[in-house]
Design a protein around this motif. Structure first.
Motif, PDB file in Angstrom:
ATOM      1  N   SER A  83       6.792   3.488  -2.049  1.00 13.24           N
ATOM      2  CA  SER A  83       7.352   2.223  -2.541  1.00 13.24           C
ATOM      3  C   SER A  83       8.783   2.116  -3.108  1.00 13.24           C
ATOM      4  CB  SER A  83       6.417   1.914  -3.883  1.00 13.24           C
ATOM      5  OG  SER A  83       6.811   2.899  -5.066  1.00 13.24           O
ATOM      6  N   TYR A  97      11.466  -0.633  -1.343  1.00 10.35           N
ATOM      7  CA  TYR A  97      12.482  -1.505  -2.252  1.00 10.35           C
ATOM      8  C   TYR A  97      14.101  -1.180  -1.621  1.00 10.35           C
ATOM      9  CZ  TYR A  97      15.398  -2.571  -6.247  1.00 10.35           C
ATOM     10  OH  TYR A  97      16.241  -2.961  -6.965  1.00 10.35           O
ATOM     11  N   GLU A 155       9.533  -6.707  -0.059  1.00 10.50           N
ATOM     12  CA  GLU A 155       9.222  -7.208  -1.274  1.00 10.50           C
ATOM     13  C   GLU A 155       7.977  -6.196  -1.838  1.00 10.50           C
ATOM     14  OE1 GLU A 155      10.838  -8.818  -3.648  1.00 10.50           O
ATOM     15  OE2 GLU A 155      12.538  -8.876  -2.358  1.00 10.50           O
ATOM     16  N   GLU A 156       7.157  -5.924  -0.687  1.00  8.69           N
ATOM     17  CA  GLU A 156       5.714  -5.371  -1.101  1.00  8.69           C
ATOM     18  C   GLU A 156       5.650  -4.018  -0.233  1.00  8.69           C
ATOM     19  OE1 GLU A 156       3.600  -6.403  -3.086  1.00  8.69           O
ATOM     20  OE2 GLU A 156       4.501  -8.388  -3.435  1.00  8.69           O
ATOM     21  N   VAL A 157       5.046  -3.078  -0.621  1.00  5.58           N
ATOM     22  CA  VAL A 157       4.857  -1.925   0.314  1.00  5.58           C
ATOM     23  C   VAL A 157       4.115  -1.979   1.389  1.00  5.58           C
ATOM     24  CG1 VAL A 157       3.978   0.476   0.197  1.00  5.58           C
ATOM     25  CG2 VAL A 157       4.595  -0.464  -1.915  1.00  5.58           C
ATOM     26  N   ALA A 158       3.167  -3.072   1.312  1.00  5.77           N
ATOM     27  CA  ALA A 158       2.526  -3.163   2.559  1.00  5.77           C
ATOM     28  C   ALA A 158       3.077  -3.854   3.628  1.00  5.77           C
ATOM     29  CB  ALA A 158       1.197  -4.296   2.297  1.00  5.77           C
ATOM     30  N   HIS A 159       4.259  -4.784   3.395  1.00  7.75           N
ATOM     31  CA  HIS A 159       5.095  -5.383   4.374  1.00  7.75           C
ATOM     32  C   HIS A 159       5.957  -4.206   4.589  1.00  7.75           C
ATOM     33  CE1 HIS A 159       5.300  -9.162   1.816  1.00  7.75           C
ATOM     34  NE2 HIS A 159       3.880  -9.059   2.382  1.00  7.75           N
TER      35      HIS A 159
END
Length: 301
Positions: A270, A274, A279-283
């Motif tokens: 994460s 960042y 914005e998201e770890v999944a992305h």
């Protein structure tokens, strides 16, 4: 590219930093160019960067201005408008330089009765030509406005900053009525410059050295806005010079940094996501898997 702050500006000009500069509701100051250059020990040129303040300059002398894909040669007198959004490079072509310039923050004009928003003015819009060649008569008219600024700033008049706001707006409106100077360099040279500046902006964001550091430019649109060109034009230029699209080049460099961080740090996924602007770890995981066919954890192990 970190913008040059007001504090940095005053340090570079060998001037005392005004007291309470960070507490002011809008900062303003005006300078005589020849006096400032006499105090500076380094080169007269203004390096390619962006600033955390607005700047309006009236300069006499032979000069060259470089704004993204615009390279403009000035023979004698010019009026130049600089915005925090667009970096530029100013190169004097002789030692005979004189004139005036003022600097101010957006909050300085917010207090004007018109409630004017600087970023909405045509002269400060990305993609324009913020450099104007002046006749001798026009240069004298502009110089007169600057003389009023110098006189008012040193006065004890209680409402002097109201007058100074009016003088700044007078310069802005004067400039918007002028015909901008045109780019004098051929288009292929300008395209090569855009390509070079894009790579410079991209590389300035790396390496990532702290989990609190985050890249500020993530998309093709981000870079196009910073370079003051249309995103389609940027994509076309990079395709011609590199054979790759803007998005492909950005993704490749982000992936390279992601691999370095995964292998050479103990930061969690994460934190890395960042830092790289996700914005998201999944992305981030989806991006990495699409590029390498591995998850970030699988690559790390």
């Amino acid at each position: 590219m970190e913008p040059t702050s007001l504090e940095q500006f005053y340090k570079e000009t060998a001037s005392l930093i005004p007291e309470g500069i960070n507490k002011e509701i809008g900062h303003f100051n005006v300078f005589k160019l020849d006096e400032l250059l006499a105090r500076k020990k380094d080169k007269q040129e203004m390096p390619y960067n962006r600033r955390a303040y607005y700047k309006i300059s009236m300069i006499s002398g032979r000069n060259r201005a470089e704004y993204a894909d615009k390279v403009i040669d000035i023979d004698k007198n010019c009026l130049l408008f600089a915005t925090p959004k667009i970096p530029y490079h100013w190169l004097p072509q002789d030692e005979d330089q004189s004139g005036n310039f003022c600097i101010f923050t957006p909050d300085f004009l917010v207090q004007h009765k018109s409630g004017i928003q600087l970023e909405q003015l045509p002269i400060f819009q990305p993609g324009g030509y913020p450099v104007f060649q002046l006749s001798d008569d026009e240069a004298e008219e502009i110089a007169f406005i600057f003389r009023k600024m110098h006189k008012e700033l040193s006065s004890d008049y209680l409402y002097k900053y109201d007058l100074l706001r009016n003088y700044v707006l007078e310069l802005i409106h004067y400039g918007q009525k002028l015909q901008p100077a045109t780019a004098l360099y051929p288009s292929h040279t300008a395209s090569a410059r855009v390509s070079s500046l894009f790579i410079e902006l991209l590389e300035r964001q790396f390496p990532i050295e702290s989990p609190h550091q985050k890249i500020g430019l993530r998309t093709a649109k981000d870079y196009a806005e910073r370079l003051a060109v249309h995103v389609n034009h940027l994509n076309k230029v990079l395709k011609e010079h590199t054979g790759k699209t803007t998005t492909n080049i950005i993704s490749s460099r982000v992936l390279q940094e992601a691999k370095i961080l995964l292998k050479q740090t103990d930061w969690n996924i994460s934190e890395i996501a960042y830092c790289l602007g996700f914005e998201e770890v999944a992305h981030f995981s989806n991006f990495f898997r699409k590029q390498t066919a591995l998850t970030p954890l699988a690559f790390r192990s």
